[in-house]
Write a protein that holds these residues in place. Structure first.
Motif, PDB file in Angstrom:
ATOM      1  N   ASP A   1       0.851  -1.184   0.000  1.00  0.00           N
ATOM      2  CA  ASP A   1       0.000   0.000   0.000  1.00  0.00           C
ATOM      3  C   ASP A   1       0.886   1.232   0.000  1.00  0.00           C
ATOM      4  OD1 ASP A   1      -1.884   1.971   0.319  1.00  0.00           O
ATOM      5  OD2 ASP A   1      -2.756   1.149   2.145  1.00  0.00           O
ATOM      6  N   HIS A   2       0.919   1.930  -1.094  1.00  0.00           N
ATOM      7  CA  HIS A   2       1.764   3.115  -1.230  1.00  0.00           C
ATOM      8  C   HIS A   2       1.202   4.339  -0.502  1.00  0.00           C
ATOM      9  CE1 HIS A   2       4.425   1.329  -4.214  1.00  0.00           C
ATOM     10  NE2 HIS A   2       3.345   0.769  -4.743  1.00  0.00           N
ATOM     11  N   PHE A   3      -0.024   4.271  -0.041  1.00  0.00           N
ATOM     12  CA  PHE A   3      -0.691   5.459   0.477  1.00  0.00           C
ATOM     13  C   PHE A   3      -1.075   5.341   1.949  1.00  0.00           C
ATOM     14  CE2 PHE A   3      -1.519   4.840  -4.045  1.00  0.00           C
ATOM     15  CZ  PHE A   3      -0.803   5.929  -4.530  1.00  0.00           C
ATOM     16  N   ASN A   4      -0.455   4.423   2.666  1.00  0.00           N
ATOM     17  CA  ASN A   4      -0.710   4.220   4.081  1.00  0.00           C
ATOM     18  C   ASN A   4       0.609   4.440   4.816  1.00  0.00           C
ATOM     19  OD1 ASN A   4      -1.277   3.298   6.643  1.00  0.00           O
ATOM     20  ND2 ASN A   4      -2.252   1.407   5.968  1.00  0.00           N
ATOM     21  N   ALA A   5       0.584   5.308   5.808  1.00  0.00           N
ATOM     22  CA  ALA A   5       1.814   5.645   6.534  1.00  0.00           C
ATOM     23  C   ALA A   5       2.294   4.509   7.444  1.00  0.00           C
ATOM     24  CB  ALA A   5       1.601   6.907   7.363  1.00  0.00           C
ATOM     25  N   ALA A   6       1.411   3.603   7.786  1.00  0.00           N
ATOM     26  CA  ALA A   6       1.789   2.483   8.656  1.00  0.00           C
ATOM     27  C   ALA A   6       2.738   1.547   7.906  1.00  0.00           C
ATOM     28  CB  ALA A   6       0.543   1.719   9.099  1.00  0.00           C
ATOM     29  N   PRO A   7       3.620   0.869   8.623  1.00  0.00           N
ATOM     30  CA  PRO A   7       4.515  -0.091   7.954  1.00  0.00           C
ATOM     31  C   PRO A   7       3.701  -1.140   7.198  1.00  0.00           C
ATOM     32  CG  PRO A   7       5.126   0.198  10.259  1.00  0.00           C
ATOM     33  CD  PRO A   7       3.828   0.929  10.054  1.00  0.00           C
ATOM     34  N   VAL A   8       4.154  -1.425   6.003  1.00  0.00           N
ATOM     35  CA  VAL A   8       3.438  -2.382   5.162  1.00  0.00           C
ATOM     36  C   VAL A   8       4.419  -3.382   4.563  1.00  0.00           C
ATOM     37  CG1 VAL A   8       1.565  -0.808   4.584  1.00  0.00           C
ATOM     38  CG2 VAL A   8       3.611  -0.846   3.182  1.00  0.00           C
ATOM     39  N   ASP A   9       3.885  -4.486   4.141  1.00  0.00           N
ATOM     40  CA  ASP A   9       4.687  -5.490   3.457  1.00  0.00           C
ATOM     41  C   ASP A   9       4.953  -5.057   2.023  1.00  0.00           C
ATOM     42  OD1 ASP A   9       4.697  -7.165   5.683  1.00  0.00           O
ATOM     43  OD2 ASP A   9       2.823  -8.120   5.091  1.00  0.00           O
ATOM     44  N   THR A  10       5.944  -5.668   1.416  1.00  0.00           N
ATOM     45  CA  THR A  10       6.232  -5.447   0.002  1.00  0.00           C
ATOM     46  C   THR A  10       6.064  -6.765  -0.736  1.00  0.00           C
ATOM     47  OG1 THR A  10       8.586  -5.871   0.287  1.00  0.00           O
ATOM     48  CG2 THR A  10       7.860  -3.578   0.514  1.00  0.00           C
ATOM     49  N   PHE A  11       6.073  -6.697  -2.050  1.00  0.00           N
ATOM     50  CA  PHE A  11       5.987  -7.910  -2.849  1.00  0.00           C
ATOM     51  C   PHE A  11       6.940  -7.788  -4.028  1.00  0.00           C
ATOM     52  CE2 PHE A  11       3.143  -5.121  -5.103  1.00  0.00           C
ATOM     53  CZ  PHE A  11       3.159  -5.536  -6.425  1.00  0.00           C
ATOM     54  N   GLN A  12       7.260  -8.914  -4.625  1.00  0.00           N
ATOM     55  CA  GLN A  12       8.151  -8.954  -5.780  1.00  0.00           C
ATOM     56  C   GLN A  12       7.348  -8.671  -7.039  1.00  0.00           C
ATOM     57  OE1 GLN A  12      11.574  -9.456  -5.835  1.00  0.00           O
ATOM     58  NE2 GLN A  12      11.356  -9.170  -3.635  1.00  0.00           N
ATOM     59  N   GLN A  13       7.606  -7.535  -7.638  1.00  0.00           N
ATOM     60  CA  GLN A  13       6.954  -7.199  -8.903  1.00  0.00           C
ATOM     61  C   GLN A  13       7.831  -7.718 -10.038  1.00  0.00           C
ATOM     62  OE1 GLN A  13       6.476  -3.015  -9.683  1.00  0.00           O
ATOM     63  NE2 GLN A  13       5.043  -3.385 -11.347  1.00  0.00           N
ATOM     64  N   ARG A  14       7.232  -8.462 -10.904  1.00  0.00           N
ATOM     65  CA  ARG A  14       7.974  -9.019 -12.030  1.00  0.00           C
ATOM     66  C   ARG A  14       8.185  -7.938 -13.089  1.00  0.00           C
ATOM     67  NH1 ARG A  14       5.602 -13.309 -16.290  1.00  0.00           N
ATOM     68  NH2 ARG A  14       7.523 -13.842 -17.361  1.00  0.00           N
ATOM     69  N   TYR A  15       9.354  -7.949 -13.680  1.00  0.00           N
ATOM     70  CA  TYR A  15       9.604  -7.082 -14.826  1.00  0.00           C
ATOM     71  C   TYR A  15      10.578  -7.776 -15.762  1.00  0.00           C
ATOM     72  CZ  TYR A  15      13.928  -5.672 -12.389  1.00  0.00           C
ATOM     73  OH  TYR A  15      15.138  -5.660 -11.744  1.00  0.00           O
ATOM     74  N   LEU A  16      10.492  -7.413 -17.026  1.00  0.00           N
ATOM     75  CA  LEU A  16      11.390  -7.942 -18.048  1.00  0.00           C
ATOM     76  C   LEU A  16      12.259  -6.789 -18.525  1.00  0.00           C
ATOM     77  CD1 LEU A  16       8.811 -10.082 -20.071  1.00  0.00           C
ATOM     78  CD2 LEU A  16      10.254 -10.798 -18.164  1.00  0.00           C
ATOM     79  N   ALA A  95       1.853   3.722  -8.759  1.00  0.00           N
ATOM     80  CA  ALA A  95       2.877   3.896  -7.724  1.00  0.00           C
ATOM     81  C   ALA A  95       3.902   2.760  -7.775  1.00  0.00           C
ATOM     82  CB  ALA A  95       2.222   3.991  -6.346  1.00  0.00           C
ATOM     83  N   ASP A  96       3.453   1.528  -8.064  1.00  0.00           N
ATOM     84  CA  ASP A  96       4.395   0.414  -8.240  1.00  0.00           C
ATOM     85  C   ASP A  96       5.398   0.741  -9.349  1.00  0.00           C
ATOM     86  OD1 ASP A  96       3.014  -1.162  -6.351  1.00  0.00           O
ATOM     87  OD2 ASP A  96       1.940  -2.310  -7.894  1.00  0.00           O
ATOM     88  N   TYR A  97       4.887   1.241 -10.471  1.00  0.00           N
ATOM     89  CA  TYR A  97       5.758   1.557 -11.600  1.00  0.00           C
ATOM     90  C   TYR A  97       6.750   2.667 -11.229  1.00  0.00           C
ATOM     91  CZ  TYR A  97       2.436  -1.205 -14.320  1.00  0.00           C
ATOM     92  OH  TYR A  97       1.644  -2.208 -14.797  1.00  0.00           O
ATOM     93  N   ALA A  98       6.290   3.654 -10.480  1.00  0.00           N
ATOM     94  CA  ALA A  98       7.179   4.743 -10.059  1.00  0.00           C
ATOM     95  C   ALA A  98       8.320   4.215  -9.197  1.00  0.00           C
ATOM     96  CB  ALA A  98       6.387   5.817  -9.314  1.00  0.00           C
ATOM     97  N   VAL A  99       8.015   3.309  -8.283  1.00  0.00           N
ATOM     98  CA  VAL A  99       9.051   2.719  -7.427  1.00  0.00           C
ATOM     99  C   VAL A  99      10.032   1.902  -8.270  1.00  0.00           C
ATOM    100  CG1 VAL A  99       9.457   1.007  -5.591  1.00  0.00           C
ATOM    101  CG2 VAL A  99       7.651   2.735  -5.341  1.00  0.00           C
ATOM    102  N   LEU A 100       9.514   1.137  -9.205  1.00  0.00           N
ATOM    103  CA  LEU A 100      10.379   0.330 -10.072  1.00  0.00           C
ATOM    104  C   LEU A 100      11.287   1.226 -10.918  1.00  0.00           C
ATOM    105  CD1 LEU A 100      11.354  -2.319 -11.276  1.00  0.00           C
ATOM    106  CD2 LEU A 100       9.291  -2.345 -12.720  1.00  0.00           C
ATOM    107  N   ILE A 101      10.750   2.298 -11.472  1.00  0.00           N
ATOM    108  CA  ILE A 101      11.554   3.215 -12.279  1.00  0.00           C
ATOM    109  C   ILE A 101      12.658   3.851 -11.426  1.00  0.00           C
ATOM    110  CG2 ILE A 101      11.515   5.419 -13.530  1.00  0.00           C
ATOM    111  CD1 ILE A 101       8.737   4.484 -14.639  1.00  0.00           C
ATOM    112  N   GLN A 102      12.339   4.238 -10.202  1.00  0.00           N
ATOM    113  CA  GLN A 102      13.360   4.806  -9.314  1.00  0.00           C
ATOM    114  C   GLN A 102      14.464   3.791  -9.020  1.00  0.00           C
ATOM    115  OE1 GLN A 102      10.984   6.077  -5.993  1.00  0.00           O
ATOM    116  NE2 GLN A 102      10.632   8.111  -6.857  1.00  0.00           N
ATOM    117  N   PHE A 103      14.085   2.554  -8.786  1.00  0.00           N
ATOM    118  CA  PHE A 103      15.070   1.486  -8.558  1.00  0.00           C
ATOM    119  C   PHE A 103      15.983   1.337  -9.777  1.00  0.00           C
ATOM    120  CE2 PHE A 103      15.978  -2.986  -9.593  1.00  0.00           C
ATOM    121  CZ  PHE A 103      16.907  -3.273  -8.598  1.00  0.00           C
TER     122      PHE A 103
END
Length: 118
Positions: A1-16, A95-103
């Motif tokens: 959850d990109h929009f919750n200030a509480a600690p959250v889990d992450t997941f592996q987003q697949r990309y090619l 938001a997932d895509y934004a995080v991936l692009i930053q990485f």
């Protein structure tokens, strides 16, 4: 959850990714395809224009898989259970895509990003 200030889990987003057209120090472009509602390899195999353009611009090409599709399941086999599917939104996916692009930017140091997708 990109929009919750509480600690959250992450997941592996697949990309090619392909560096086939990328020339470090010469090219400064990322061509990023935002995955649709399906496994990302289906779009990779059917998006020739992105690769044709990458040849011309010597771009790094990355296709990001949309959350809840293909192998990008935030909660694994429980991703579609009640109480978990509400994270399947456009805002979360973008938001997932934004995080991936930053990485990717931290690794490849590109200065321009061109986004494709549907």
């Amino acid at each position: 959850d990109h929009f919750n200030a509480a600690p959250v889990d992450t997941f592996q987003q697949r990309y090619l990714l392909t560096e086939k057209y990328w020339t470090q120090g010469v090219s400064h472009a990322l061509f990023f395809y935002t995955g649709n509602e399906g496994p990302i390899d289906q779009f990779w195999d059917n998006s020739g224009f992105v690769f044709e353009a990458a040849t011309h611009f010597k771009a790094l090409v990355v296709f990001g898989e949309h959350r809840y599709y293909g192998q990008s399941l935030p909660f694994g086999n429980q991703s579609f259970d009640a109480g978990k599917v509400h994270y399947l939104t456009m805002d979360q996916a973008i938001a997932d895509y934004a995080v991936l692009i930053q990485f990717l930017q931290s690794k490849y140091k590109f200065t321009r990003t061109v986004v494709f997708g549907g």
